[in-house]
Scaffold this active site. Structure first.
Site, PDB file in Angstrom:
ATOM      1  N   SER A  29       0.826  -1.211   0.000  1.00  0.00           N
ATOM      2  CA  SER A  29       0.000   0.000   0.000  1.00  0.00           C
ATOM      3  C   SER A  29       0.858   1.258   0.000  1.00  0.00           C
ATOM      4  O   SER A  29       0.611   2.213  -0.747  1.00  0.00           O
ATOM      5  CB  SER A  29      -0.923   0.009   1.223  1.00  0.00           C
ATOM      6  OG  SER A  29      -1.841  -1.040   1.174  1.00  0.00           O
ATOM      7  N   SER A 174     -13.656   0.886   2.127  1.00  0.00           N
ATOM      8  CA  SER A 174     -12.686   0.674   1.052  1.00  0.00           C
ATOM      9  C   SER A 174     -11.652   1.779   1.050  1.00  0.00           C
ATOM     10  O   SER A 174     -11.957   2.929   0.722  1.00  0.00           O
ATOM     11  CB  SER A 174     -13.382   0.617  -0.319  1.00  0.00           C
ATOM     12  OG  SER A 174     -12.415   0.582  -1.360  1.00  0.00           O
ATOM     13  N   GLN A 176      -9.281   1.923  -1.019  1.00  0.00           N
ATOM     14  CA  GLN A 176      -9.025   2.270  -2.420  1.00  0.00           C
ATOM     15  C   GLN A 176      -9.969   3.377  -2.883  1.00  0.00           C
ATOM     16  O   GLN A 176      -9.544   4.341  -3.520  1.00  0.00           O
ATOM     17  CB  GLN A 176      -9.194   1.044  -3.312  1.00  0.00           C
ATOM     18  CG  GLN A 176      -8.156  -0.041  -3.095  1.00  0.00           C
ATOM     19  CD  GLN A 176      -8.420  -1.260  -3.955  1.00  0.00           C
ATOM     20  OE1 GLN A 176      -9.362  -1.294  -4.740  1.00  0.00           O
ATOM     21  NE2 GLN A 176      -7.594  -2.272  -3.812  1.00  0.00           N
ATOM     22  N   ASP A 327      -7.371  -8.357   3.739  1.00  0.00           N
ATOM     23  CA  ASP A 327      -6.547  -9.199   2.873  1.00  0.00           C
ATOM     24  C   ASP A 327      -6.039 -10.453   3.577  1.00  0.00           C
ATOM     25  O   ASP A 327      -5.505 -11.349   2.926  1.00  0.00           O
ATOM     26  CB  ASP A 327      -5.349  -8.403   2.349  1.00  0.00           C
ATOM     27  CG  ASP A 327      -5.746  -7.393   1.285  1.00  0.00           C
ATOM     28  OD1 ASP A 327      -6.714  -7.656   0.550  1.00  0.00           O
ATOM     29  OD2 ASP A 327      -5.100  -6.336   1.200  1.00  0.00           O
ATOM     30  N   ARG A 403      -2.994 -14.266  -2.914  1.00  0.00           N
ATOM     31  CA  ARG A 403      -3.208 -14.599  -1.505  1.00  0.00           C
ATOM     32  C   ARG A 403      -3.841 -15.979  -1.336  1.00  0.00           C
ATOM     33  O   ARG A 403      -3.593 -16.662  -0.348  1.00  0.00           O
ATOM     34  CB  ARG A 403      -4.031 -13.518  -0.816  1.00  0.00           C
ATOM     35  CG  ARG A 403      -3.333 -12.166  -0.858  1.00  0.00           C
ATOM     36  CD  ARG A 403      -3.852 -11.173   0.149  1.00  0.00           C
ATOM     37  NE  ARG A 403      -3.409  -9.823  -0.182  1.00  0.00           N
ATOM     38  CZ  ARG A 403      -2.199  -9.330   0.091  1.00  0.00           C
ATOM     39  NH1 ARG A 403      -1.302 -10.093   0.699  1.00  0.00           N
ATOM     40  NH2 ARG A 403      -1.874  -8.098  -0.251  1.00  0.00           N
TER      41      ARG A 403
END
Length: 450
Positions: A29, A174, A176, A327, A403
Site C-alpha cells: 500500500s 474501502s 481504495q 486481505d 493470496r
C-alpha cells in the site's frame, strides 16, 4: 492460468520447524502511494524499501506514462521526479495495471480532475473486477468513463477540465475508494470531503500530510470525516517503506501452525488500520510478541516474533476489525482449520470482489483438504480440526489470486499430506521472494514442472 504467463503448479509438503528471520518485502500500500505521491510532487522523492512486485512495478510504469521520471537504482531504492499536482501528461498508450486493483483505482482518481484522457486495462483477473465504485464518485467531480458492461476494464477515463469539489460518503469500507476520491480532490479548487462510517487503512491521509497537503481528520456522528484542501504544492519527500504486514501474515501464520517454529519478522508496519490479523491471532491463542516497538516515517513499526501455538481455539472475529485485515482472511481461514472449534468471520462481503471471490475460493480449497466450511454472502465459518488433524492432500485452484495461492502453501506445511495449487504464478504480484524466504525458514515448496 496466471495472468502473467504460463501456469506454475506448486506443492507445499509437511515440514519440520520453521526457524529464522523473515525479511518480507516492503508494504504494498505504501509502495503504490510513494510512487504516486512522488509523481504528484515538486522535486525528487527518494524511496527505500519499495516492494518490487509486479503490482507496484506496473504503477511505476504508469507514473512514467503520465510524465514523471521514475528511476530504479536497485535493492528497493527508487527516485521519482514529479510533475506536480495537475501536471499529468496524457499517456500515449493504454495503461496496463496488471493484477493491481489498488494501482488502477488510485491512478484513475489522480487523473480524474485533469483535462486529459487515459485508457486502462489489466490481466484477466483485474478485468473482471468492478470499477464503478471509483468511476461513480469521480463522475461527481466531472470525469467521464466508458468501459465494458458492468463497469469493467478496459476503460477510458476522460478527466474533468473544470472539476468541482465533492462531499462523498463512501458506501462500503474501502481504502481504495477513499484514496481515489482524495487523489481526485488534489487538483480541485476548494475542499473535498470524504466520510467513511468504518475506518479503513489510513496510509493515504498520513502520506498526504507528510507531502504537505492540508488535510484534517475528525471523528463525528456521521463517521470519520476527512477534509482535503485542493491544489496544494506537494513537496518531494524521503520515504522509508516499512515491511508489509499483509506479506508478514504468511510466515507468521505458518509459524503458528507448524510444530517447533520460531520466526522473527523484523520492521513490520503496525498501523492500527492494518494490524487486525495479529490481534485476532492472539485472541485465538497464538504466541506472538512485539519487540523493539518504534515509529518510522509516521508509521508505527516493530519486530514480530511468532512461535508454534498448539492450543489455538476458534473465535468469532469482531466484524468491526474486518477493514483492518481484509486481505488476511484467506490465511486466517487456514489457521482456523488447525484451531479447535468454530471460527466465525462476519462483515466480509468485500472478499467477494477482491482479485477473486476469496470466500468461494478458500471454501472450495479447504473442503477439498478435509475442512468443513459454511458460507453466506458476507460471512463464513471454518470448523477447526485442531493441531495435527488437517488431512490435506488436495490440489486447489488459485483463481489468479496471489493470496489464495500463498494461503494453501501455508496449509501444506502443517497438514498431514501435501497441499498443491494449480498456479503459483500470481504470487509474484505482491511477494516475489515468497518461495525463497519460506524455503530459507525450512518450508518445502516445490514447483511441479511435469
Amino acid at each position: 492460468m496466471s495472468g502473467h504467463g504460463t501456469p506454475i503448479p506448486m506443492t507445499s509438503r509437511p515440514c519440520g520447524p520453521l526457524k529464522g528471520e523473515a525479511n518480507v518485502p516492503g508494504d504494498k500500500s505504501i509502495s503504490h502511494r510513494s510512487l504516486i505521491l512522488g509523481a504528484l510532487s515538486v522535486g525528487e522523492t527518494h524511496i527505500t524499501g519499495l516492494l518490487e512486485g509486479e503490482d507496484v512495478l506496473d504503477t511505476a510504469k504508469a507514473m512514467r506514462a503520465f510524465g514523471a521520471e521514475v528511476i530504479e537504482h536497485g535493492g528497493g531504492e527508487w527516485t521519482v521526479h514529479g510533475v506536480g499536482v495537475g501536471g499529468f501528461a496524457e499517456p500515449e498508450n493504454v495503461i496496463d495495471c496488471g493484477n493491481s486493483g489498488t494501482g488502477v483505482r488510485l491512478i484513475m482518481g489522480c487523473m480524474a480532475t485533469t483535462g486529459i484522457s487515459a485508457t486502462f486495462t489489466g490481466d484477466a483477473s483485474l478485468n473482471k473486477r468492478p470499477m464503478a465504485r471509483v468511476t461513480d464518485p469521480i463522475a461527481l467531480f466531472g470525469a467521464q468513463s466508458v468501459g465494458r458492461s458492468g463497469g469493467r476494464l478496459p476503460m477510458t477515463i476522460v478527466g474533468a477540465a473544470e472539476p468541482v469539489p465533492v462531499r462523498y460518503e463512501v458506501p462500503m469500507p474501502s481504502a481504495q475508494v477513499k484514496s481515489a476520491v482524495l487523489f481526485a480532490g488534489l487538483n480541485v479548487p476548494g475542499k473535498t470531503v470524504v466520510i467513511e462510517k468504518e475506518a479503513t487503512r489510513d496510509h493515504t491521509e498520513r502520506m498526504l500530510q507528510g507531502f504537505g497537503a492540508e488535510l484534517t481528520v475528525e471523528e463525528t456522528d456521521e463517521g470519520r470525516v476527512i477534509t482535503l484542501t485542493g491544489q496544494p504544492e506537494l513537496k518531494a519527500q524521503n520515504i522509508v517503506v516499512p515491511r508489509d504486514p499483509s506479506s508478514a501474515a504468511f510466515p507468521v501464520c505458518a509459524a503458528v501452525i507448524t510444530p517447533g517454529s520460531d520466526v522473527l519478522v523484523p520492521n513490520i508496519g503496525l498501523n492500527p488500520t492494518r494490524a487486525g490479523l495479529f490481534t485476532t491471532l492472539k485472541e485465538m491463542g497464538a504466541d506472538l510478541t512485539f519487540e523493539n516497538e518504534r515509529e518510522e516515517g509516521g508509521e508505527p513499526v516493530a519486530d514480530l516474533r511468532a512461535k508454534f501455538s498448539p492450543d489455538l481455539k476458534g473465535i468469532e472475529v469482531d466484524p468491526a476489525r474486518a477493514a483492518s485485515m481484509i486481505d488476511e482472511y484467506p490465511v486466517l481461514s487456514v489457521v482456523a482449520s488447525f484451531a479447535a472449534g468454530y471460527t466465525v468471520m462476519k462483515g466480509v462481503k468485500e472478499l467477494r470482489v477482491k482479485e477473486s471471490d476469496r470466500i468461494d475460493a478458500m471454501a472450495k480449497g479447504l473442503r477439498l483438504n478435509g475442512v468443513e466450511v459454511d458460507e453466506g454472502e458476507d460471512w463464513w465459518v471454518v470448523k477447526g480440526l485442531g493441531h495435527g488433524n488437517v488431512p490435506g492432500g488436495a490440489t486447489c485452484e488459485s483463481v489468479l489470486d496471489h493470496r489464495i495461492a500463498m494461503s494453501f502453501m501455508v496449509m501444506g506445511m502443517a497438514a498431514q499430506k501435501p497441499v498443491s495449487v494449480d498456479d503459483g504464478g500470481p504470487i509474484a504480484t505482491s511477494f516475489p521472494i515468497f518461495e525463497s524466504l519460506m524455503g530459507n525458514l525450512g518450508a518445502q515448496l516445490v514447483r511441479n514442472n511435469g
